[in-house]
Design an enzyme around this catalytic site. Sequence first.
Site, PDB file in Angstrom:
ATOM      1  N   GLY A  87      40.542  15.642  27.393  1.00 50.85           N
ATOM      2  CA  GLY A  87      41.250  15.953  26.151  1.00 50.85           C
ATOM      3  C   GLY A  87      40.355  16.565  25.093  1.00 50.85           C
ATOM      4  O   GLY A  87      40.831  16.958  24.030  1.00 50.85           O
TER       5      GLY A  87
ATOM      6  N   GLU B 260      40.648  15.353  33.985  1.00 50.22           N
ATOM      7  CA  GLU B 260      40.821  16.367  32.943  1.00 50.22           C
ATOM      8  C   GLU B 260      40.397  15.791  31.600  1.00 50.22           C
ATOM      9  O   GLU B 260      40.469  14.581  31.375  1.00 50.22           O
ATOM     10  CB  GLU B 260      42.257  16.853  32.889  1.00 50.22           C
TER      11      GLU B 260
ATOM     12  N   ARG C 246      45.057  -3.285  45.938  1.00 47.27           N
ATOM     13  CA  ARG C 246      46.056  -2.586  45.134  1.00 47.27           C
ATOM     14  C   ARG C 246      47.394  -2.382  45.831  1.00 47.27           C
ATOM     15  O   ARG C 246      48.261  -1.683  45.319  1.00 47.27           O
ATOM     16  CB  ARG C 246      45.493  -1.226  44.694  1.00 47.27           C
TER      17      ARG C 246
ATOM     18  N   ALA D 228      36.463   6.003  54.112  1.00 48.94           N
ATOM     19  CA  ALA D 228      37.499   5.106  54.622  1.00 48.94           C
ATOM     20  C   ALA D 228      37.243   3.648  54.244  1.00 48.94           C
ATOM     21  O   ALA D 228      38.178   2.896  53.956  1.00 48.94           O
ATOM     22  CB  ALA D 228      37.610   5.244  56.137  1.00 48.94           C
ATOM     23  N   ARG D 229      35.985   3.233  54.232  1.00 47.16           N
ATOM     24  CA  ARG D 229      35.696   1.846  53.884  1.00 47.16           C
ATOM     25  C   ARG D 229      36.045   1.564  52.430  1.00 47.16           C
ATOM     26  O   ARG D 229      36.644   0.536  52.107  1.00 47.16           O
ATOM     27  CB  ARG D 229      34.224   1.535  54.141  1.00 47.16           C
TER      28      ARG D 229
ATOM     29  N   GLU E  11      42.492   1.547  35.664  1.00 50.84           N
ATOM     30  CA  GLU E  11      42.377   0.542  36.710  1.00 50.84           C
ATOM     31  C   GLU E  11      41.684   1.108  37.947  1.00 50.84           C
ATOM     32  O   GLU E  11      40.826   0.467  38.556  1.00 50.84           O
ATOM     33  CB  GLU E  11      43.762   0.011  37.093  1.00 50.84           C
ATOM     34  N   GLN E  12      42.055   2.328  38.324  1.00 50.71           N
ATOM     35  CA  GLN E  12      41.482   2.911  39.538  1.00 50.71           C
ATOM     36  C   GLN E  12      39.985   3.156  39.392  1.00 50.71           C
ATOM     37  O   GLN E  12      39.223   3.019  40.346  1.00 50.71           O
ATOM     38  CB  GLN E  12      42.211   4.212  39.896  1.00 50.71           C
ATOM     39  N   MET E  13      39.550   3.484  38.204  1.00 51.69           N
ATOM     40  CA  MET E  13      38.136   3.784  37.997  1.00 51.69           C
ATOM     41  C   MET E  13      37.255   2.542  38.045  1.00 51.69           C
ATOM     42  O   MET E  13      36.024   2.654  38.030  1.00 51.69           O
ATOM     43  CB  MET E  13      37.949   4.528  36.672  1.00 51.69           C
TER      44      MET E  13
END
Length: 243
Positions: A101, A99, A197, A187-188, A87-89
Amino acid sequence: MADEQAMEIEFRSDVVVELIKSAASDADVLWAARVSTKGENSLAEVEADPERSKGLINFLMRDRHGTPFEHSSMTFYVKAPIFVFREQMRHRTFSFNEESGRYRRLEPVFYVPGPDRKLVQEGKPGKYVFVDGTPEQHKTVTEVTKESYRQAYRAYTEMLDAGVAREVARSVLPVGLYSSMYVTCNARALMNFLSLRVKREDATFPSFPQREIEMVAELMEEEWAKLMPLTHAAFEANGRVCP
């Protein structure tokens, strides 16, 4: 051997966010904004007292002059379940390094919802709410999730022990596995992330994030507020709208 390693599985329900480095202050907003009227003389604002100019910061936030908020940088270390990272990506104004795998053996650390995690969805998409689950539902989630993880990690280690490449063996691991990454943003970009979020009743536009990514966002906001308190205050005062 696989069974022994399966017994070492760690279950947790938190996330980790650490500020690794930063070049971010309220003064960054001031000199970036004033170049439009002062040209090279705006460099004098680098050492200016932001408190004396918090009205300018609020004006920029209120009228959505956003680019002065881009002249900052923060790098966070984040440890969270893989489904949170996916979700964050989606926030492509961030930079990420996670990291792999393919190149390292993945540790058996898995996410299990804590007792305060709301479990039941009510309503239609776009209008639904989450409510607390019953003790029986929490018991089911905990037991079934843990057993699923044990089976998945047992299969993973069985393939590794048989000489199968890590990039092939990892395919059986679930998105509840913890991963780690570095996240860099200005910051933006962070304000845009937080507006989407973090659920706040006082926000101009409602947001309905999944709780686990909200946990990450809350910790990132906490660190940012220390670095740029006037900008953060203006963000809150203006309805948590990204400029």
